[in-house]
Design a protein around this motif. Structure first.
Motif, PDB file in Angstrom:
ATOM      1  N   TYR A  52       0.830  -1.205   0.000  1.00 36.33           N
ATOM      2  CA  TYR A  52       0.000   0.000   0.000  1.00 36.33           C
ATOM      3  C   TYR A  52       0.868   1.260   0.000  1.00 36.33           C
TER       4      TYR A  52
ATOM      5  N   GLN B 118       2.544   1.823  -3.320  1.00 36.27           N
ATOM      6  CA  GLN B 118       1.556   2.316  -4.284  1.00 36.27           C
ATOM      7  C   GLN B 118       1.286   3.804  -4.079  1.00 36.27           C
TER       8      GLN B 118
ATOM      9  N   ALA C 233       4.259   5.736  -5.383  1.00 32.45           N
ATOM     10  CA  ALA C 233       4.332   5.672  -6.845  1.00 32.45           C
ATOM     11  C   ALA C 233       3.336   6.632  -7.473  1.00 32.45           C
ATOM     12  N   GLY C 234       2.131   6.712  -6.898  1.00 31.54           N
ATOM     13  CA  GLY C 234       1.115   7.612  -7.438  1.00 31.54           C
ATOM     14  C   GLY C 234       1.502   9.070  -7.294  1.00 31.54           C
TER      15      GLY C 234
ATOM     16  N   ALA D 184      -5.738  -0.646  -4.286  1.00 28.05           N
ATOM     17  CA  ALA D 184      -4.412  -0.120  -4.618  1.00 28.05           C
ATOM     18  C   ALA D 184      -4.508   1.069  -5.566  1.00 28.05           C
TER      19      ALA D 184
ATOM     20  N   ASN E  45      -3.118   4.638  -4.765  1.00 32.12           N
ATOM     21  CA  ASN E  45      -2.188   5.212  -5.729  1.00 32.12           C
ATOM     22  C   ASN E  45      -2.580   6.629  -6.133  1.00 32.12           C
ATOM     23  N   HIS E  46      -3.890   6.935  -6.043  1.00 28.82           N
ATOM     24  CA  HIS E  46      -4.386   8.223  -6.526  1.00 28.82           C
ATOM     25  C   HIS E  46      -4.777   9.195  -5.412  1.00 28.82           C
TER      26      HIS E  46
ATOM     27  N   SER F 240      10.624   6.105  -1.574  1.00 28.08           N
ATOM     28  CA  SER F 240      10.296   4.805  -2.147  1.00 28.08           C
ATOM     29  C   SER F 240      11.489   3.857  -2.063  1.00 28.08           C
TER      30      SER F 240
END
Length: 409
Positions: free
Chosen positions: A217, A220, A223-224, A344, A348-349, A381
């Protein structure tokens, strides 16, 4: 419509098998999305007179459906994943085709919202079906090839734009219709000619949040947040600072795709050989360097060739993101894949809803500060990826899990 078992797929011709569904989706989605993206910055600047703040708001609106991707779980209660994927792909195509008909702030935001619903709901279902239909031992290589196929389809679209945009004085309306229409037709084929298949493990139809997925989580989420800065501002920089025309920005995308077509299968092989931990560490370290160099383009006045080279490097590193998918495939309960894909996507958003608009204002003051922030996200990250074990599995989701028994939940 009759539902077939995945194990029966071999009895059907190749053009009606699950892998063909995944390949067609890998072709159809990027044709519409990347046609929209290739023209977007020039379209909103030349036709709608957008500035940095406006483009930030556009991408904030574009990411709202991604934040609401968790709604896929509710839709799956009365619609099968495969059908939802096809419907979403069709919506993406039609919305893209209509983009140029409403060249105002309100019109562009409305069509962006519709196309984004199609894009994000398709991608949520697509990722779920990939992990359900592709065997674990073949997942990295197959995902790499699917990424290369999508890049190849986009390559064809970009070549056509580069060769015909100036020569035939094409309009935004014509190109958007061609890209969006092609995607819509592919979706129609997928619905009528490919049977519906049932995966080996039935998927849960309720919200799934498990403590043992916590690292997935967090990765993610980061990354977003990091992706938003690249998607929103890297291409915008090429138009605003260096004055790229439509055919020039498309040529840059074209070079990107050539590298991705070659690199994606290789990156799949890298993940299979070296594992998710090493692949993600390499990706995140590379992204720290790339984003810091983006800041240098503004602060030190480095030229257009440096900026274009960084843009290409960014995409090569992005190919390694498939390692995050295969990491989850290895640690997940087989029935969790569909609901967790939706969760996810929402995670991510989360940052995507507020970052583009907020950073749009920061961009007006200090573009280099935007990229320095992205570098710090990539560094975070990297630190999180250190917690991935060398051989992730159920009960061995993080380096801390090795000391305890596999969780029951």
């Amino acid at each position: 419509m009759k539902i077939l078992r995945l194990s029966d797929a071999g009895a059907y011709p190749i053009w009606r098998r699950p892998i063909t569904f995944l390949i067609l989706g890998a072709i159809g989605m990027p044709i519409a999305f990347n046609t929209w993206s290739a023209l977007l910055n020039n379209f909103v600047i030349e036709v709608a007179n957008f500035d940095g703040s406006d483009i930030g708001w556009l991408h904030t609106v574009r990411e709202i459906p991604g934040f609401l991707a968790i709604g896929v779980i509710a839709i799956l209660m009365f619609m099968r994943e495969q059908v939802l994927g096809v419907v979403s792909l069709f919506v993406l195509g039609i919305a893209t085709a209509l983009t140029s008909y409403f060249p105002s702030m309100a019109g562009i935001l409305t069509l962006t919202m519709l196309s984004s619903i199609g894009f994000h709901y398709y991608e949520t279902v697509n990722q779920s079906l990939q992990l359900q239909w592709i065997k674990k031992e073949k997942a990295p290589q197959t995902l790499g090839w699917l990424m290369a196929v999508g890049s190849g389809a986009t390559l064809i679209a970009y070549v056509l734009i580069v060769l015909t945009w100036e020569r035939y004085d094409l309009s935004y309306r014509f190109v958007y219709w061609m890209g969006g229409g092609a995607t819509a037709l592919i979706a129609v084929y997928m619905y009528f000619f490919i049977p519906q298949f049932e995966a080996e493990h039935p998927q849960r139809k309720e919200l799934v949040l498990r403590k043992r997925y916590w690292l997935y989580y967090l990765l993610q989420f980061m990354a977003g947040a990091r992706r938003q800065i690249f998607v929103v501002f890297a291409g915008f920089m090429m138009v605003e600072r260096f004055g790229f025309e439509v055919h020039e920005i498309t040529q840059l995308y074209l070079i990107n795709l050539i590298f991705t077509i070659v690199a994606a299968p290789l990156m799949g092989r890298v993940v299979a050989v070296f594992g998710e931990r090493r692949a993600l560490l390499f990706e995140y370290f590379g992204l720290v360097c790339v984003f810091l160099a983006y800041g240098g383009v503004y602060y030190f006045g480095w030229g257009v060739l440096v900026a274009a080279g960084l843009y290409i490097l960014d995409h090569i590193f992005f190919a390694l993101a498939l390692a995050l998918k295969t990491y989850f495939q290895k640690i997940a309960d087989p029935g969790d894949i569909a609901p967790t894909a939706a969760v996810a996507f929402t995670i991510n958003h989360i940052a995507a809803v507020f970052l583009p608009a907020g950073l749009g204002y920061l961009w007006l003051v200090s573009p280099q500060a935007v990229f320095i922030l992205a570098a710090s996200m990539a560094a975070t990250s990297f630190l999180l990826a250190l917690l991935i074990p060398r051989h992730p599995s159920r009960g061995n989701e993080t380096i801390f899990s090795q000391k305890v028994a596999a969780p029951a939940e």
